[in-house]
Design a protein around this motif. Structure first.
Motif, PDB file in Angstrom:
ATOM      1  N   ALA A   1       0.827  -1.207   0.000  1.00 44.61           N
ATOM      2  CA  ALA A   1       0.000   0.000   0.000  1.00 44.61           C
ATOM      3  C   ALA A   1       0.863   1.259   0.000  1.00 44.61           C
ATOM      4  N   ALA A   2       2.030   1.187   0.668  1.00 44.16           N
ATOM      5  CA  ALA A   2       2.878   2.375   0.796  1.00 44.16           C
ATOM      6  C   ALA A   2       3.956   2.474  -0.267  1.00 44.16           C
ATOM      7  N   SER A   3       4.453   1.327  -0.762  1.00 45.46           N
ATOM      8  CA  SER A   3       5.632   1.330  -1.631  1.00 45.46           C
ATOM      9  C   SER A   3       5.486   2.142  -2.915  1.00 45.46           C
TER      10      SER A   3
ATOM     11  N   VAL B   1       4.036  -7.819 -16.389  1.00 41.98           N
ATOM     12  CA  VAL B   1       4.561  -6.991 -17.479  1.00 41.98           C
ATOM     13  C   VAL B   1       3.418  -6.423 -18.316  1.00 41.98           C
ATOM     14  N   PHE B   2       2.414  -7.248 -18.585  1.00 43.19           N
ATOM     15  CA  PHE B   2       1.261  -6.767 -19.355  1.00 43.19           C
ATOM     16  C   PHE B   2       0.539  -5.645 -18.610  1.00 43.19           C
ATOM     17  N   ALA B   3       0.336  -5.815 -17.297  1.00 43.17           N
ATOM     18  CA  ALA B   3      -0.371  -4.803 -16.519  1.00 43.17           C
ATOM     19  C   ALA B   3       0.422  -3.499 -16.431  1.00 43.17           C
TER      20      ALA B   3
ATOM     21  N   ALA C   1      -0.160   1.082 -10.343  1.00 42.66           N
ATOM     22  CA  ALA C   1      -1.433   0.370 -10.262  1.00 42.66           C
ATOM     23  C   ALA C   1      -1.206  -1.133 -10.117  1.00 42.66           C
ATOM     24  N   THR C   2      -0.201  -1.643 -10.810  1.00 42.21           N
ATOM     25  CA  THR C   2       0.118  -3.070 -10.705  1.00 42.21           C
ATOM     26  C   THR C   2       0.589  -3.418  -9.306  1.00 42.21           C
ATOM     27  N   MET C   3       1.346  -2.519  -8.685  1.00 43.49           N
ATOM     28  CA  MET C   3       1.800  -2.762  -7.310  1.00 43.49           C
ATOM     29  C   MET C   3       0.620  -2.845  -6.349  1.00 43.49           C
TER      30      MET C   3
END
Length: 398
Positions: A102-104, A166-168, A176-178
């Motif tokens: 959430a923070a990274s 990679v696609f995301a 957003a992927t994270m």
């Protein structure tokens, strides 16, 4: 009739494993939970490069911090499970994962580096928990098939997770992927908490066992086999990319790696269907020896696909055999710590193989030497481990 009976006989051991109470649910959770875990590394790398505008060396440092910390944390978390149970450990690690992901995406690079190390220490140990639960749910005579299924599940996760990440990242964004990975890992922790798979069978002893009684030369040899196996796999991964880049066929990288994973899946399936087990030392020695000559076919992607077949077919069997052997050798009361050490050994191999092959390729200016280096180093370590084990056995004889 024989053509119909033969596939049934091959599938019978696997059907027997999946028919055991709780096993199907465990494998389903394992497959789904490992996908976000396998997607995490490449996502962090792309975030550092694309969003924070640092180089690949800085991105690799984040990966190294996470890897080293997880290798240290895995046996500690396994010991926590042995003493306190599975659910308390899941609460701690799931909360830590949720906070980190959430923070990274908003952290500057120096803080991200420190946070990655802490988060690596408290990584949700999906791989170790699943393997420990398999030993509790599956009788010894069926564990080889169970661990073969587990290795095939791991291969599927590594085929899906990084590619999906990679696609995301390219379709949406790394940040957003994270967030998506954080949600996936958090849901995985919750699923494991609710499912609450056993970590020991009801009839197994719960009394603590001193480490000196089970961390023997044989156990250390098994851990070394796990390290060698993943060292060779990690080195092969880098060498494949280097070989295709050198021949101007980098666009075929995904295809070659997918074929390699498919060989591993087939090998794992065949290994589990056999009636007799193959010693882990023999499997890893064959894996190393068959990796050395792959570089001779590095001039064309199709030849590379063919050359990688024998070694590729031994990937899943080798990892399955080591996990099975560790589960049998470790006393049930300390199986969590033993499986944590097994996870650490695999992680160390993954961390060492890529830079080893990369350094050899850079200095030799030929990608074929990357395959050879990984195989030769693996063979040397395997030979030393095997000779040490034989010497210990001879010393115990009157």
């Amino acid at each position: 009739m024989t053509t119909l009976a033969s596939p049934r006989r091959v599938m019978a051991p696997y059907r027997g494993v999946l028919a055991l109470p709780g096993v199907r649910g465990l494998f389903l959770i394992a497959l789904l939970a490992r996908v976000p875990v396998t997607a995490a590394g490449v996502t962090l790398t792309l975030h550092v490069v694309l969003d924070l505008h640092h180089g690949y060396a800085a991105a690799g440092l984040v990966g190294t911090a996470t890897t080293v910390a997880s290798a240290v944390g895995a046996p500690l978390l396994g010991r926590f499970v042995d003493r306190r149970g599975l659910r308390p450990m899941l609460v701690v690690t799931t909360l830590a994962e949720a906070l980190f992901w959430a923070a990274s995406p908003r952290l500057p690079y120096p803080v991200l580096l420190a946070a990655a190390a802490v988060a690596g220490l408290l990584t949700l140990p999906v791989f170790g928990v699943i393997r420990q639960s398999i030993a509790a749910l599956v009788p010894e005579q069926q564990r080889r098939q169970a661990y073969a299924l587990d290795s095939m599940s791991v291969e599927l996760s590594f085929m899906i997770g990084p590619a999906l990440a990679v696609f995301a990242v390219t379709a949406v964004s790394a940040r957003a992927t994270m967030f998506a990975i954080g949600a996936g890992i958090t849901l995985s922790g919750l699923a494991l908490y609710l499912f609450n798979p056993p970590v020991r069978a009801g009839h197994e002893e719960h009394a603590p066992v001193p480490r000196r009684q089970w961390l023997t030369g044989r156990m250390v040899t098994l851990l070394a086999v796990g390290t060698v196996a993943t060292l060779v796999l990690s080195g092969t991964d880098v060498a494949v990319v280097a070989a295709l880049r050198a021949s101007g066929q980098l666009s075929f990288t995904g295809l070659v790696l997918a074929v390699w994973a498919a060989y591993s899946l087939i090998g794992g399936f065949v290994y589990g269907a056999q009636h007799r087990a193959i010693p882990p030392l023999a499997l890893v020695a064959a894996l190393c020896a068959l990796t050395i000559p792959i570089g001779l076919a590095s001039g064309h992607w199709l030849l590379l696909c063919l050359a990688i077949l024998p070694a590729g077919a031994l990937c899943a069997p080798t990892l399955a055999a080591t996990a099975d052997a560790v589960s049998r050798l470790a006393p049930p009361a300390v199986r969590g710590e033993a499986m944590g050490l097994h996870s650490s050994a695999i992680t160390v191999g993954l961390a060492l193989g890529a830079p080893l092959a990369g350094a050899v390729i850079d200095n030799s200016h030929h990608p074929g030497w990357g395959f050879a280096a990984a195989g030769v180093v693996g063979l040397v370590v395997t030979a030393v481990a095997g000779l040490t084990l034989v010497r210990r056995r001879l010393a115990r004889r009157p």
